[in-house]
Design a protein around this motif. Sequence first.
Motif, mmCIF file in Angstrom:
data_model
loop_
_atom_site.group_PDB
_atom_site.id
_atom_site.type_symbol
_atom_site.label_atom_id
_atom_site.label_comp_id
_atom_site.label_asym_id
_atom_site.label_seq_id
_atom_site.Cartn_x
_atom_site.Cartn_y
_atom_site.Cartn_z
ATOM 1 N N GLU A 156 0.832 -1.203 0.000
ATOM 2 C CA GLU A 156 0.000 0.000 0.000
ATOM 3 C C GLU A 156 0.864 1.249 0.000
ATOM 4 O O GLU A 156 2.059 1.193 0.271
ATOM 5 N N ALA A 157 0.233 2.375 -0.296
ATOM 6 C CA ALA A 157 0.877 3.679 -0.195
ATOM 7 C C ALA A 157 -0.122 4.650 0.427
ATOM 8 O O ALA A 157 -1.315 4.589 0.128
ATOM 9 N N GLY A 158 0.375 5.518 1.293
ATOM 10 C CA GLY A 158 -0.475 6.555 1.881
ATOM 11 C C GLY A 158 -1.001 6.245 3.252
ATOM 12 O O GLY A 158 -1.818 7.000 3.788
ATOM 13 N N ARG A 159 -0.523 5.164 3.866
ATOM 14 C CA ARG A 159 -1.005 4.818 5.210
ATOM 15 C C ARG A 159 -0.706 5.934 6.217
ATOM 16 O O ARG A 159 -1.534 6.259 7.060
ATOM 17 N N GLY A 160 0.463 6.539 6.113
ATOM 18 C CA GLY A 160 0.856 7.557 7.083
ATOM 19 C C GLY A 160 0.444 8.969 6.718
ATOM 20 O O GLY A 160 0.691 9.896 7.493
ATOM 21 N N ALA A 161 -0.158 9.162 5.553
ATOM 22 C CA ALA A 161 -0.569 10.506 5.132
ATOM 23 C C ALA A 161 -1.852 10.913 5.857
ATOM 24 O O ALA A 161 -2.684 10.073 6.195
ATOM 25 N N CYS A 162 -2.024 12.209 6.058
ATOM 26 C CA CYS A 162 -3.266 12.687 6.691
ATOM 27 C C CYS A 162 -4.208 13.300 5.674
ATOM 28 O O CYS A 162 -5.254 13.829 6.043
ATOM 29 N N ALA A 163 -3.846 13.241 4.398
ATOM 30 C CA ALA A 163 -4.715 13.738 3.331
ATOM 31 C C ALA A 163 -4.544 12.851 2.108
ATOM 32 O O ALA A 163 -3.493 12.249 1.897
ATOM 33 N N GLY A 164 -5.601 12.769 1.308
ATOM 34 C CA GLY A 164 -5.544 11.976 0.094
ATOM 35 C C GLY A 164 -5.944 10.535 0.327
ATOM 36 O O GLY A 164 -6.181 10.103 1.457
ATOM 37 N N PRO A 165 -6.010 9.750 -0.746
ATOM 38 C CA PRO A 165 -6.496 8.381 -0.654
ATOM 39 C C PRO A 165 -5.455 7.422 -0.094
ATOM 40 O O PRO A 165 -4.260 7.716 -0.068
ATOM 41 N N LEU A 166 -5.939 6.280 0.330
ATOM 42 C CA LEU A 166 -5.097 5.123 0.612
ATOM 43 C C LEU A 166 -5.126 4.272 -0.652
ATOM 44 O O LEU A 166 -6.195 4.032 -1.213
ATOM 45 N N VAL A 167 -3.958 3.827 -1.122
ATOM 46 C CA VAL A 167 -3.880 3.066 -2.375
ATOM 47 C C VAL A 167 -3.194 1.738 -2.112
ATOM 48 O O VAL A 167 -2.126 1.695 -1.495
ATOM 49 N N ALA A 168 -3.801 0.650 -2.564
ATOM 50 C CA ALA A 168 -3.199 -0.676 -2.454
ATOM 51 C C ALA A 168 -3.042 -1.261 -3.848
ATOM 52 O O ALA A 168 -3.855 -1.005 -4.737
ATOM 53 N N ALA A 169 -1.981 -2.044 -4.032
ATOM 54 C CA ALA A 169 -1.720 -2.647 -5.339
ATOM 55 C C ALA A 169 -1.270 -4.083 -5.162
ATOM 56 O O ALA A 169 -0.787 -4.483 -4.096
#
Length: 279
Positions: free
Chosen positions: A35-48
Amino acid sequence: MLAPPRTVVRREAGLYALEQALQRRGFEHVAGADEAGRGACAGPLVAAAAILPAGKRGEVPGLADSKLLTAAARERVYAEVVDRALAWSVMIIPPAEVDARGLHVCNLAAMRRALASLTVRPEYVLTDGFPVDGLGVPGLAVWKGDRVAACVAAASVLAKVTRDRLMVELHDQFPEYGFAVHKGYITDEHSAALLRHGPCVEHRFSYVNVAAASGRGNVPPRARRPAAPAPVPSLFDVSVTEPLLLPGAAEGTVGVASGEQPQPSPSVGEDEAMEGETR
């Protein structure tokens, strides 16, 4: 009956050693998920998820953990993965879904959906960091998997490049936050913009810093997000044959590598967990 001999894979054997060992044991199609974006506080969570072919074709030039690559190198590797993979898929979870369901639940569900969408059924699954159950095939959670297993590294690049492209597009809609620079992660610049402008609809209100900036820090996490005028598309409501795509996202950002029908999606079925809980 004698047990089969134990397979030992040494870290120094390289990025492809784990998959090659599994292939020697008869698991031809080994899928990786990240995944990408787990630690972000804005925007989507993306899994591949991705399955690389065996042999030289599956050795992607420049492949590494996406966090260790420059933006230009990630784009080059992304194109190679899409070209070479036997199958690949990406799932996007909007921030409202993260707030409503909880980060960990969304993360697991997104990886399940990405794996279920692969047009080549995996025989073994490698995931980065924590296990994903309910897949119907054997799997292994690998610590720092994106630095150990090529298929997980490929999935990490797919997820990271997809998310970065989406954050650049969100920057055009919300230029005051600098999404194109920090991609929604908590930097000094982002924190200052949050305090100055307050959060926008693309922020995750279940996160403490966003809740504080919105003045809703004393509200339970799942109730912090203000009511939206229209329902947000949900990973839990949309068929796996229609991957979620944020409004305005570039065509082709999300998809399945071939035109065959994806595998049916397994049920979600775990308790919800909020951001900040242990894996």
